[in-house]
Write an enzyme that holds these catalytic residues in place. Structure first.
Site, PDB file in Angstrom:
ATOM      1  N   ASP A 167      83.761  61.756 -47.078  1.00 21.25           N
ATOM      2  CA  ASP A 167      82.733  60.797 -46.946  1.00 21.25           C
ATOM      3  C   ASP A 167      81.759  60.584 -47.599  1.00 21.25           C
ATOM      4  OD1 ASP A 167      81.464  63.264 -46.346  1.00 21.25           O
ATOM      5  OD2 ASP A 167      81.175  63.092 -44.397  1.00 21.25           O
ATOM      6  N   SER A 168      81.688  61.638 -48.612  1.00 25.26           N
ATOM      7  CA  SER A 168      80.694  61.148 -49.818  1.00 25.26           C
ATOM      8  C   SER A 168      80.768  59.837 -50.454  1.00 25.26           C
ATOM      9  CB  SER A 168      80.741  62.266 -50.847  1.00 25.26           C
ATOM     10  OG  SER A 168      82.175  62.590 -51.234  1.00 25.26           O
ATOM     11  N   ASP A 206      88.359  63.023 -44.964  1.00 26.49           N
ATOM     12  CA  ASP A 206      87.166  63.654 -44.177  1.00 26.49           C
ATOM     13  C   ASP A 206      87.330  62.662 -42.902  1.00 26.49           C
ATOM     14  OD1 ASP A 206      85.610  65.730 -44.985  1.00 26.49           O
ATOM     15  OD2 ASP A 206      84.546  64.412 -46.363  1.00 26.49           O
ATOM     16  N   LYS A 236      89.855  67.051 -43.032  1.00 28.42           N
ATOM     17  CA  LYS A 236      88.585  68.096 -43.031  1.00 28.42           C
ATOM     18  C   LYS A 236      87.485  67.712 -42.052  1.00 28.42           C
ATOM     19  CE  LYS A 236      85.535  68.090 -46.481  1.00 28.42           C
ATOM     20  NZ  LYS A 236      84.193  68.188 -45.760  1.00 28.42           N
ATOM     21  N   GLU A 238      83.514  68.927 -40.392  1.00 27.64           N
ATOM     22  CA  GLU A 238      82.479  69.649 -40.591  1.00 27.64           C
ATOM     23  C   GLU A 238      81.756  70.318 -39.561  1.00 27.64           C
ATOM     24  OE1 GLU A 238      78.885  67.571 -42.441  1.00 27.64           O
ATOM     25  OE2 GLU A 238      80.416  66.718 -43.991  1.00 27.64           O
ATOM     26  N   GLU A 306      79.640  75.368 -48.620  1.00 28.43           N
ATOM     27  CA  GLU A 306      78.872  74.293 -49.469  1.00 28.43           C
ATOM     28  C   GLU A 306      77.402  74.894 -49.472  1.00 28.43           C
ATOM     29  OE1 GLU A 306      77.425  69.778 -49.792  1.00 28.43           O
ATOM     30  OE2 GLU A 306      79.053  70.327 -48.608  1.00 28.43           O
TER      31      GLU A 306
END
Length: 438
Positions: A167-168, A206, A236, A238, A306
């Site tokens: 999602d970056s 993501d 993925k 978070e 991270e």
């Protein structure tokens, strides 16, 4: 009679199939089926002669009759299909077009069918088994983000283990200040582009912010879309809150591989107070390890760490039985991940400079190369030096040029005819000069 019915049945069925989207002609297809049944009934004994209440005992005369009927029915079916094939050939001779509808079993090797959603490369496609083997041997696992077809091809060519459609993309592709604005549909577009370009790496997508937090069911539904519509191998997510752990567990139970993400979780910057490193005090460090363990227990195959201190990442890596992937977490993780644009030094814009993390090493300065190339292109177009003879490959012979000029003159375009003649002469002279130089 039977031959005529077979021909008629094939032709009528064909018209019915061709017109399946036309409501007024659907009856034609039904008529074809009726003719087939009529043909079968003319070749098989009456069904009334058979008992349908219970099967006769073995050796009973009626048992032999049933076997005879079965054999007769099989022969009738074989005869029918044989007549159909002959009919197709006969009708084709009379210039009728009869389509052949056939279903073929896969001739792809079994290990390809079950090896992942993409075609196999000469090098074996990376799977969870591949990652476990590397982890067991202590070999570093490589992961890089990718957002489109070209970046995916580059990762594939370089032999990167995991391609993360992160999602970056919200920041480095769409120009936002955070990862929050990107939508699921936008992520799916990126996923599909990467899936077309990366044939070897494990593909991880993501889950976008706002697409999995409400409930475990919402998380499963989103994960399913990422795999089915995005072509990913895994997802993925978070965070380590109980709801996230539960979501990860339900997604794994749905048959989808999950990668966890702890430490700095960019989707939670509203709570964290910005992009701040985690694990810098005792409570925070313990929470990182406990969260990673909880994600492992939920069934995650790997965890991203991270922006945590190296000792905390080393402790988590030591405790876990699954690989850790570090990003700004020191060298003691099982593998590393970086953002594609960051590691290539691809962006020179001030906006990107303010979001490029301190932990990122630039392995190239592609941004400067791009800027230099675009500047040279601009200059050559402005001074008319590009394109030259070498990059004008499409030719017209002298006779055609003369004919073209005459037609232009007939149309009253004398100036255009003169321009065409001049360019043809100059290009011919330039071509001879280029050929002699080579």
């Amino acid at each position: 009679m039977a031959e005529r019915d077979a021909i008629l049945a094939v032709m009528v069925c064909e018209v019915g199939v061709k017109s399946r989207n036309m409501k007024g002609l659907r009856w034609v297809k039904a008529l074809g089926y009726i003719l087939v049944l009529r043909l079968l009934s003319s070749m098989a004994p009456p069904m009334a002669a058979l008992s349908v209440r219970s099967p006769p005992p073995f050796g009973h005369p009626q048992s032999q009759s049933l076997s005879g009927y079965t054999l007769c029915f099989s022969s009738a079916m074989a005869a029918l299909f044989n007549r159909f094939s002959k009919t197709c050939a006969t009708v084709t001779k009379h210039n009728f077009k009869i389509s052949t509808y056939a279903r073929h079993l896969s001739n792809v090797p079994e290990n390809t069918v079950y090896g992942g959603p993409k075609p196999q490369n000469p090098d074996q496609r990376v799977t969870l088994t591949t990652l476990r083997a590397k982890h067991r041997k202590g070999e570093g696992i490589t992961m890089v983000t990718a957002y489109d077809y070209p970046s995916a091809v580059h990762l594939d060519t370089a032999g990167i283990d995991i391609a993360l459609v992160g999602d970056s993309a919200s920041m480095v592709v769409h120009g936002h200040d955070t990862t929050l604005p990107i939508t699921l549909d936008e992520m799916l577009m990126h996923c599909r582009s990467v899936a077309r370009g990366a044939k070897r790496p494990l593909l991880v997508g993501d889950l976008a912010f706002g697409t999995y937090e409400s409930s475990s069911q919402q998380a499963v539904d989103t994960a399913v879309r990422v795999l089915k519509e995005g072509g990913m191998d895994a997802i993925k997510l978070e965070g380590g809150a109980p709801s996230r752990i539960s979501a990860a567990k339900h997604i794994v139970e749905a048959g989808i591989a999950v990668m966890g993400h702890v430490g700095l979780t960019p989707q939670a910057i509203s709570v964290l107070g910005g992009f701040r490193p985690q694990g810098k005090n005792v409570l925070s460090a313990v929470k990182v390890v406990e969260t990673a363990l909880a994600l492992q227990d939920a069934g995650c195959f790997s965890v991203v760490l991270e922006c945590v201190p190296a000792p905390v990442a080393a402790a988590a890596t030591s405790v876990l039985k699954i690989p850790t992937i570090g990003i700004g977490a020191g060298p003691f993780c099982s593998g590393q991940v970086l953002v594609y644009h960051d590691l290539l030094g691809m962006m020179q814009h001030p906006h990107h400079a303010k979001v490029t993390p301190k932990f990122c090493k630039q392995f190239a300065n592609v941004g400067e190369v791009i800027a230099k190339a675009l500047t040279e292109y601009k200059q050559e177009v402005e001074n008319h030096s590009f394109p030259g003879i070498v990059h004008s490959p499409y030719k017209i012979n002298e006779a055609e040029v003369d004919g073209f000029m005459k037609e232009l003159q007939k149309m009253g375009f004398d100036k255009a005819a003169a321009a065409a003649a001049e360019v043809a002469e100059n290009f011919e002279a330039g071509k001879k000069t280029t050929d002699s130089a080579n």
